[in-house]
Design a protein around this motif. Sequence first.
Motif, short mmCIF file in Angstrom:
data_model
loop_
_atom_site.label_atom_id
_atom_site.label_comp_id
_atom_site.label_asym_id
_atom_site.label_seq_id
_atom_site.Cartn_x
_atom_site.Cartn_y
_atom_site.Cartn_z
N LEU A 134 35.40 -53.11 -3.71
CA LEU A 134 35.68 -51.73 -4.10
C LEU A 134 34.37 -51.02 -4.39
O LEU A 134 33.41 -51.64 -4.82
CB LEU A 134 36.53 -51.68 -5.37
CG LEU A 134 37.95 -52.17 -5.29
CD1 LEU A 134 38.57 -52.21 -6.68
CD2 LEU A 134 38.77 -51.27 -4.38
N ASP A 135 34.36 -49.71 -4.16
CA ASP A 135 33.24 -48.89 -4.63
C ASP A 135 33.78 -47.50 -4.96
O ASP A 135 34.96 -47.23 -4.79
CB ASP A 135 32.10 -48.84 -3.62
CG ASP A 135 32.38 -47.96 -2.42
OD1 ASP A 135 33.53 -47.52 -2.23
OD2 ASP A 135 31.44 -47.69 -1.65
N GLY A 136 32.93 -46.64 -5.48
CA GLY A 136 33.37 -45.31 -5.91
C GLY A 136 33.92 -44.45 -4.80
O GLY A 136 34.72 -43.54 -5.04
N TRP B 175 41.78 -62.74 -9.90
CA TRP B 175 40.60 -62.00 -9.47
C TRP B 175 39.35 -62.73 -9.94
O TRP B 175 39.28 -63.23 -11.07
CB TRP B 175 40.60 -60.60 -10.06
CG TRP B 175 41.78 -59.76 -9.66
CD1 TRP B 175 42.76 -60.06 -8.77
CD2 TRP B 175 42.08 -58.46 -10.15
NE1 TRP B 175 43.67 -59.05 -8.68
CE2 TRP B 175 43.27 -58.04 -9.53
CE3 TRP B 175 41.49 -57.61 -11.07
CZ2 TRP B 175 43.86 -56.82 -9.77
CZ3 TRP B 175 42.09 -56.40 -11.31
CH2 TRP B 175 43.24 -56.01 -10.66
N TYR B 176 38.34 -62.76 -9.07
CA TYR B 176 37.04 -63.34 -9.40
C TYR B 176 35.99 -62.26 -9.26
O TYR B 176 35.97 -61.55 -8.25
CB TYR B 176 36.71 -64.50 -8.46
CG TYR B 176 37.69 -65.63 -8.55
CD1 TYR B 176 37.55 -66.63 -9.50
CD2 TYR B 176 38.77 -65.70 -7.67
CE1 TYR B 176 38.45 -67.67 -9.59
CE2 TYR B 176 39.69 -66.74 -7.76
CZ TYR B 176 39.52 -67.72 -8.72
OH TYR B 176 40.42 -68.73 -8.80
N PHE B 177 35.14 -62.13 -10.23
CA PHE B 177 34.07 -61.14 -10.21
C PHE B 177 32.80 -61.82 -9.71
O PHE B 177 32.37 -62.83 -10.26
CB PHE B 177 33.85 -60.59 -11.63
CG PHE B 177 32.70 -59.64 -11.73
CD1 PHE B 177 32.84 -58.33 -11.35
CD2 PHE B 177 31.47 -60.08 -12.19
CE1 PHE B 177 31.78 -57.45 -11.44
CE2 PHE B 177 30.41 -59.21 -12.29
CZ PHE B 177 30.57 -57.90 -11.91
N HIS B 178 32.20 -61.27 -8.63
CA HIS B 178 30.99 -61.87 -8.06
C HIS B 178 29.76 -60.99 -8.20
O HIS B 178 28.65 -61.50 -8.29
CB HIS B 178 31.21 -62.21 -6.58
CG HIS B 178 32.23 -63.27 -6.36
ND1 HIS B 178 32.02 -64.60 -6.69
CD2 HIS B 178 33.48 -63.22 -5.87
CE1 HIS B 178 33.08 -65.31 -6.40
NE2 HIS B 178 33.99 -64.49 -5.90
N ASP B 179 29.93 -59.68 -8.17
CA ASP B 179 28.76 -58.80 -8.18
C ASP B 179 29.21 -57.38 -8.50
O ASP B 179 30.38 -57.04 -8.35
CB ASP B 179 28.06 -58.82 -6.82
CG ASP B 179 26.65 -58.23 -6.85
OD1 ASP B 179 26.15 -57.93 -7.96
OD2 ASP B 179 26.06 -58.05 -5.78
N GLY B 180 28.27 -56.54 -8.94
CA GLY B 180 28.56 -55.12 -9.16
C GLY B 180 28.93 -54.81 -10.60
O GLY B 180 28.65 -55.56 -11.52
N MET C 9 18.63 -56.63 -3.50
CA MET C 9 20.05 -56.66 -3.87
C MET C 9 20.88 -56.18 -2.68
O MET C 9 20.58 -55.15 -2.08
CB MET C 9 20.28 -55.77 -5.09
CG MET C 9 21.72 -55.65 -5.48
SD MET C 9 21.92 -54.86 -7.07
CE MET C 9 22.78 -56.16 -7.88
N PRO C 10 21.96 -56.91 -2.34
CA PRO C 10 22.80 -56.52 -1.20
C PRO C 10 23.49 -55.18 -1.43
O PRO C 10 23.83 -54.83 -2.56
CB PRO C 10 23.83 -57.64 -1.12
CG PRO C 10 23.28 -58.77 -1.92
CD PRO C 10 22.39 -58.16 -2.94
N THR C 11 23.72 -54.46 -0.36
CA THR C 11 24.44 -53.19 -0.40
C THR C 11 25.89 -53.40 0.02
O THR C 11 26.25 -54.47 0.53
CB THR C 11 23.80 -52.16 0.54
OG1 THR C 11 23.99 -52.61 1.89
CG2 THR C 11 22.31 -51.97 0.25
#
Length: 83
Positions: free
Chosen positions: A51-53, A68-73, A1-3
């Motif tokens: 985005l991330d925490g 907005w398009y959701f791709h991963d996470g 899984m990509p980081t």
Amino acid sequence: MPTKTDYVTQLNLTPHPEGGWYRQVYHSTKTTYDQTSLASRYEYTSIYFLLDGSSPSHLHRLLHDEIWYFHDGAPILVHCFYP
């Protein structure tokens, strides 16, 4: 899984002023003068946005529609405030 680092590197993302990382991938050739922001703006733009925490999107007002398009996470929580 990509980081996160993988995405930032592979998509050539840079820090976004409101938090996260981004890269503009397209914009229209036409511009229009916007009475709300008092600036000339492209009629359409498309960006990659991550985005991330550790770097959330800071509270800000949207002056224009966004798609907005959701791709991963994981899902995000969007707060909407109305007068």
